[in-house]
Design an enzyme around this catalytic site. Structure first.
Site, short mmCIF file in Angstrom:
data_model
loop_
_atom_site.label_atom_id
_atom_site.label_comp_id
_atom_site.label_asym_id
_atom_site.label_seq_id
_atom_site.Cartn_x
_atom_site.Cartn_y
_atom_site.Cartn_z
N ASP A 99 -67.57 -50.73 47.08
CA ASP A 99 -68.73 -50.62 48.12
C ASP A 99 -68.22 -50.08 49.69
OD1 ASP A 99 -71.13 -50.79 49.71
OD2 ASP A 99 -71.54 -52.68 48.77
N ASP B 118 -73.02 -44.55 48.33
CA ASP B 118 -72.14 -45.42 49.14
C ASP B 118 -71.24 -46.17 48.20
OD1 ASP B 118 -73.78 -47.17 48.25
OD2 ASP B 118 -74.27 -47.83 50.19
N LYS C 42 -78.29 -63.02 43.86
CA LYS C 42 -77.11 -63.45 44.23
C LYS C 42 -77.23 -65.06 44.19
CE LYS C 42 -77.04 -59.86 47.79
NZ LYS C 42 -77.25 -59.71 49.22
#
Length: 363
Positions: free
Chosen positions: A226, A114, A165
């Protein structure tokens, strides 16, 4: 050997964020610039010297092989391995390892189904060979890395940490992120636990680092996107048509529009911004379509205005309807004089009557 002759392509995801595009079609098979997105990735791998690709499939696995077969039409040898239970990125890599023919020290390319990227795959393989790394990672720089895992490196490009993150400004120690393409030393793949879910990002890479393995990062900040959301997918398709994202598989010359051979476009319709019109689609008189994808057998009636949107296979958009940042599922019917904006999604087979949705001019 500097070139990676074998590759694992991870195409098992459900594409949940892309619904309704992925209700009937796995994400890598959704058309981008006129062909299934996967075609672009396979063609780029082939151009970089890859000869054998193992596809790690799961969701809607049965659609890949009928389309690509043994890969000979792309100059590749393709194999397919289907997970019964989702195994995560690391588990999927381990699950297909038995299909690889590479020796223990040979390089194996691993990439995600992807990501649209201009990565120089040969350069990543060459960097892997010269550094003697156990795993080499493609890293890219992003303006806002908060949505990604950070991968800081030292002055020689050696990876020093994997940071989840970041939540605070103090945690943003680098703008380098894991871009989803790797070269593994073949023997390292066998160290991933078999038969259970494993995240390569959260378990395999940090574990290798903790064990003293050499993980090398190569920053390549060419085109990277992405394709996880419908808006990103539409943008990626348009960028392929416009030539901003490189691919040897675009079925035509790069430019403002790509109209597949059996489509029917009215002479005064205006197609711009990397718009794609799929097989047998009909575009009516005076329609204006910019930066959008119209899939096969869809109909856009006269006077409709479509911007940065995706119209699913067999869908119909009524006269004078305005779409901006919209996603229309396969077979949906949007009547005349509607106005759909800002990320709205119409489900597969849904029907909106004429004039059902309008935005007032003061909104």
């Amino acid at each position: 050997m500097t070139e990676a002759r074998e590759a694992i392509l991870l195409v098992g995801g459900k594409g949940t964020r892309l619904r309704p595009l992925t209700v009937h079609t796995p994400k890598p098979m959704v058309p981008a610039a006129g062909v299934p997105f996967l075609t672009h990735q396979l063609a780029r791998a082939r151009a970089a010297g890859v000869e054998h690709v193992v596809l790690a499939t799961s969701y809607l696995a049965e659609v890949f092989e009928p389309h690509f077969g043994d890969g000979s039409s792309l100059g590749l040898s393709l194999e397919y391995v289907t997970e019964r239970e989702p195994l995560g990125t690391g588990g999927a890599i381990r699950n297909v390892a038995s299909r690889l023919a590479s020796g223990p020290d040979e390089p194996v390319l691993v990439f995600n189904g992807d990501i649209l990227t201009g990565l120089d795959i040969r350069a990543l393989a060459a960097s892997h060979a010269t550094s003697g790394a156990d795993v080499s990672l493609h890293l890219t720089r992003v303006e806002d890395p908060r949505a990604f895992g950070l991968v800081p490196t030292d002055g020689t490009g050696r990876v020093t940490a994997f940071l989840e993150k970041p939540q605070t400004p103090q945690e943003i120690v680098t703008d380098q992120i894991n871009a989803g393409a790797y070269i593994f030393r073949r023997s390292v793949i066998d160290t991933i636990p078999a038969g259970r879910p494993v995240s390569v990002e959260r378990e395999t890479f940090p574990g290798l680092l903790a064990d003293g393995a050499h993980l090398q990062g190569m920053v390549d900040s060419t085109y990277w996107l992405d394709l996880g959301t419908p808006q990103a997918f539409v943008r990626g398709s348009a960028d392929l048509v416009l030539g901003r994202a490189p691919s040897p598989a675009v079925p035509g010359r790069c430019g403002d529009r790509l109209v597949l051979p059996t489509a029917d476009v009215a002479a005064d319709a205006k197609l711009t911004g990397g718009t794609v019109v799929g097989e047998r689609a009909l575009i009516g008189a005076g329609a204006r379509i910019s930066g959008s994808t119209v899939l096969q057998d869809a109909v856009v009636e006269p006077g409709a205005v479509v911007t940065d949107s995706l119209i699913g296979a067999g869908a119909r958009i009524g006269s004078r309807t305005v779409l901006a940042g919209a996603v229309i599922g396969d077979g949906a019917r949007v009547g005349a004089d509607n106005e759909l904006r800002d990320g709205i999604r119409v489900w597969c087979g849904a029907v909106l009557p004429d004039g059902a949705v309008r935005f007032s001019s003061d909104q």
